[in-house]
Scaffold this motif. Sequence first.
Motif, PDB file in Angstrom:
ATOM      1  N   SER A   6       0.827  -1.196   0.000  1.00 31.97           N
ATOM      2  CA  SER A   6       0.000   0.000   0.000  1.00 31.97           C
ATOM      3  C   SER A   6       0.865   1.250   0.000  1.00 31.97           C
ATOM      4  CB  SER A   6      -0.913   0.002   1.228  1.00 31.97           C
ATOM      5  OG  SER A   6      -1.785  -1.109   1.198  1.00 31.97           O
ATOM      6  N   ALA A   7       1.928   1.245   0.818  1.00 30.20           N
ATOM      7  CA  ALA A   7       2.794   2.412   0.895  1.00 30.20           C
ATOM      8  C   ALA A   7       3.506   2.657  -0.428  1.00 30.20           C
ATOM      9  CB  ALA A   7       3.815   2.221   2.026  1.00 30.20           C
ATOM     10  N   GLU A   8       4.000   1.573  -1.062  1.00 35.07           N
ATOM     11  CA  GLU A   8       4.709   1.745  -2.331  1.00 35.07           C
ATOM     12  C   GLU A   8       3.773   2.252  -3.415  1.00 35.07           C
ATOM     13  OE1 GLU A   8       6.324  -2.111  -2.793  1.00 35.07           O
ATOM     14  OE2 GLU A   8       8.196  -1.623  -1.778  1.00 35.07           O
ATOM     15  N   GLU A   9       2.544   1.733  -3.458  1.00 35.97           N
ATOM     16  CA  GLU A   9       1.608   2.194  -4.478  1.00 35.97           C
ATOM     17  C   GLU A   9       1.183   3.635  -4.219  1.00 35.97           C
ATOM     18  OE1 GLU A   9      -1.486  -0.688  -4.567  1.00 35.97           O
ATOM     19  OE2 GLU A   9      -0.187  -2.245  -5.403  1.00 35.97           O
ATOM     20  N   ALA A  10       1.050   4.015  -2.946  1.00 34.89           N
ATOM     21  CA  ALA A  10       0.708   5.399  -2.638  1.00 34.89           C
ATOM     22  C   ALA A  10       1.823   6.339  -3.079  1.00 34.89           C
ATOM     23  CB  ALA A  10       0.445   5.548  -1.139  1.00 34.89           C
ATOM     24  N   LEU A  11       3.084   5.917  -2.874  1.00 33.66           N
ATOM     25  CA  LEU A  11       4.199   6.741  -3.312  1.00 33.66           C
ATOM     26  C   LEU A  11       4.219   6.847  -4.827  1.00 33.66           C
ATOM     27  CD1 LEU A  11       6.792   8.288  -2.777  1.00 33.66           C
ATOM     28  CD2 LEU A  11       8.027   6.095  -2.723  1.00 33.66           C
ATOM     29  N   ASP A  12       3.999   5.716  -5.527  1.00 36.46           N
ATOM     30  CA  ASP A  12       3.915   5.750  -6.985  1.00 36.46           C
ATOM     31  C   ASP A  12       2.870   6.757  -7.445  1.00 36.46           C
ATOM     32  OD1 ASP A  12       5.860   4.127  -7.904  1.00 36.46           O
ATOM     33  OD2 ASP A  12       4.584   2.373  -8.237  1.00 36.46           O
ATOM     34  N   VAL A 302       5.084   2.375 -17.246  1.00 38.64           N
ATOM     35  CA  VAL A 302       4.729   1.081 -16.687  1.00 38.64           C
ATOM     36  C   VAL A 302       5.229   1.030 -15.259  1.00 38.64           C
ATOM     37  CG1 VAL A 302       6.841  -0.091 -17.457  1.00 38.64           C
ATOM     38  CG2 VAL A 302       4.756  -1.423 -17.115  1.00 38.64           C
ATOM     39  N   ARG A 303       4.497   0.350 -14.401  1.00 38.08           N
ATOM     40  CA  ARG A 303       4.885   0.148 -13.006  1.00 38.08           C
ATOM     41  C   ARG A 303       4.815  -1.339 -12.679  1.00 38.08           C
ATOM     42  NH1 ARG A 303       5.985   5.428 -10.721  1.00 38.08           N
ATOM     43  NH2 ARG A 303       5.587   6.717 -12.542  1.00 38.08           N
ATOM     44  N   PRO A 304       5.847  -1.911 -12.083  1.00 35.80           N
ATOM     45  CA  PRO A 304       7.121  -1.265 -11.784  1.00 35.80           C
ATOM     46  C   PRO A 304       7.995  -1.195 -13.022  1.00 35.80           C
ATOM     47  CG  PRO A 304       7.198  -3.547 -11.090  1.00 35.80           C
ATOM     48  CD  PRO A 304       5.799  -3.316 -11.596  1.00 35.80           C
ATOM     49  N   GLY A 305       9.078  -0.425 -12.932  1.00 31.86           N
ATOM     50  CA  GLY A 305      10.075  -0.444 -14.000  1.00 31.86           C
ATOM     51  C   GLY A 305      10.107   0.761 -14.892  1.00 31.86           C
ATOM     52  N   HIS A 367      -2.598   2.185 -11.653  1.00 35.35           N
ATOM     53  CA  HIS A 367      -1.866   3.436 -11.551  1.00 35.35           C
ATOM     54  C   HIS A 367      -2.683   4.514 -12.265  1.00 35.35           C
ATOM     55  CE1 HIS A 367       1.349   6.381 -12.373  1.00 35.35           C
ATOM     56  NE2 HIS A 367       1.959   5.854 -11.333  1.00 35.35           N
ATOM     57  N   PRO A 368      -2.612   5.761 -11.839  1.00 34.42           N
ATOM     58  CA  PRO A 368      -3.436   6.787 -12.498  1.00 34.42           C
ATOM     59  C   PRO A 368      -3.180   6.926 -13.995  1.00 34.42           C
ATOM     60  CG  PRO A 368      -2.550   7.618 -10.433  1.00 34.42           C
ATOM     61  CD  PRO A 368      -1.897   6.292 -10.671  1.00 34.42           C
ATOM     62  N   TYR A 369      -1.916   6.781 -14.428  1.00 37.81           N
ATOM     63  CA  TYR A 369      -1.597   7.037 -15.836  1.00 37.81           C
ATOM     64  C   TYR A 369      -0.844   5.899 -16.515  1.00 37.81           C
ATOM     65  CZ  TYR A 369      -2.547  11.641 -13.935  1.00 37.81           C
ATOM     66  OH  TYR A 369      -3.124  12.694 -13.285  1.00 37.81           O
ATOM     67  N   ASP A 370      -0.261   5.006 -15.750  1.00 37.96           N
ATOM     68  CA  ASP A 370       0.641   3.999 -16.310  1.00 37.96           C
ATOM     69  C   ASP A 370       0.024   2.608 -16.293  1.00 37.96           C
ATOM     70  OD1 ASP A 370       2.413   6.073 -16.448  1.00 37.96           O
ATOM     71  OD2 ASP A 370       3.736   5.352 -14.844  1.00 37.96           O
ATOM     72  N   THR A 371       0.519   1.772 -17.192  1.00 41.92           N
ATOM     73  CA  THR A 371       0.229   0.336 -17.156  1.00 41.92           C
ATOM     74  C   THR A 371       0.888  -0.274 -15.922  1.00 41.92           C
ATOM     75  OG1 THR A 371       0.156   0.245 -19.575  1.00 41.92           O
ATOM     76  CG2 THR A 371       0.559  -1.833 -18.425  1.00 41.92           C
ATOM     77  N   ARG A 372       0.254  -1.282 -15.340  1.00 45.57           N
ATOM     78  CA  ARG A 372       0.865  -2.061 -14.273  1.00 45.57           C
ATOM     79  C   ARG A 372       1.040  -3.503 -14.732  1.00 45.57           C
ATOM     80  NH1 ARG A 372      -1.904  -2.751  -8.995  1.00 45.57           N
ATOM     81  NH2 ARG A 372       0.120  -3.582  -8.367  1.00 45.57           N
ATOM     82  N   LEU A 373       2.148  -4.115 -14.332  1.00 47.96           N
ATOM     83  CA  LEU A 373       2.386  -5.535 -14.554  1.00 47.96           C
ATOM     84  C   LEU A 373       2.326  -6.236 -13.210  1.00 47.96           C
ATOM     85  CD1 LEU A 373       5.324  -5.441 -17.153  1.00 47.96           C
ATOM     86  CD2 LEU A 373       2.850  -5.457 -17.571  1.00 47.96           C
TER      87      LEU A 373
END
Length: 431
Positions: A6-12, A302-305, A367-373
């Motif tokens: 949750s913390a990592e996604e909030a920071l993203d 893309v997230r992550p990466g 993610h608000p704007y990016d693709t997630r894998l």
Amino acid sequence: MTPANSAEEALDEALALVSRAPGGGGAGGHRAVSWPRAREAAVRAGAGVRAHTHRVPLADALGEVLAAPLDALTDLPSFDTSAMDGWAVAGPGPWSVRTGTGVLAGAGRPEPLADGEAVRIATGARIPTDTTAVVRSEHCREAGAQLFADRPVLTGQDIRPRGQECRSGDLLLPAGSLVTPAVLGLAAAAGYDELTTRSRPRVEVLVLGDELLTEGRPHDGLIRDALSPMLGPWLARLGAEVIGTRRLGDDPAGAAALLEAVATSTADVLVTTGGTASGPVDHVHPVLRKAGAELLVDGVAVRPGHPMLLARIGGRADGRHLVGLPGNPLAAVSGLLTLAEPLLRALAGRRNRPRYTAPVQGDVPGHPYDTRLVPVLLSDEHAVPLRYHGPAMLRGVAAADALAVVPPKGARSGQDLEILDLPWASGGCFT
């Protein structure tokens, strides 16, 4: 969802709102390309390189791609053969039995059959001249010196005629076909000892970072190098020939060594880990500028990466490439599937994998704007997202069959998502 995730996604999300919102001026906002466009760029880069071919023994061709058509060098079969163990017979029955051992596979040309005669024959053995049919052992019976059929005998039954599969000169497989175990068998049957194939792309891995341990437990701010044990085998499963793995520091000497590797490595592709962002010891961008490399992809949405990159070193047809992976392990996996796999497949002359989708089980945050894998397990009906999918985590992908491609803003339960198979789960290359 764990507190760490949750913390990592909030920071993203917070970083994205600052740097990638419409009108934002962050460095990542204007240069990052969409995930589909990044993969297309990697395919174009590999397809533009002049193919390297070689002639190799059959055993060394496995997993490579045919550089020339596979034409039949002989008829298959090259003589009429028996498809079953049984009796070669001439004319209508009953038949008089020829004494002796019969006709065996690999033996010389057998004596012709006289009308009304039968001789034992093994599967794969050459058919005697004037044979009408082969009668299976289970479909006949011997009575004294005669053979009787238990059912009607049709002319030509259980005989594989010469050239049934192909004639000499027929096209068996076109150039561009992947050499699988079945292709090796076909090539051997058709008379080949060697094949002309496209060489595997040669890859060198450069692991960057002063904080990496090669053995023992993490301690005192140092962490284990998780990428060196993973990248070589992963790249090999993608069809690459991994010629070496080196570890380079973050100091000026490490930057100089990276520049030397970019300038002198004999690999077709350099794969670096870490150093692709804009921090004080992130040397990849400055080194590529000094080397005169052309950035083809500089950041991917893309997230992550997202800090991954793809660069061309040298001319288009004969140039080499560098794939810069982020230093976080799952982010590096994202870079492998986004840039390295399509680049290597194109360099090897292999077709892209067929795209397919699966319905996801449960809602998946986006993610608000990016693709997630997102690592997933594949059941008979669903793609099941796994926990532990932060950029620095490998626990999720180690248990996964594939990664699901989650569009910006997420996916609802039951929504079909594109699936990226992991190479070991889908069979990968034959290496």
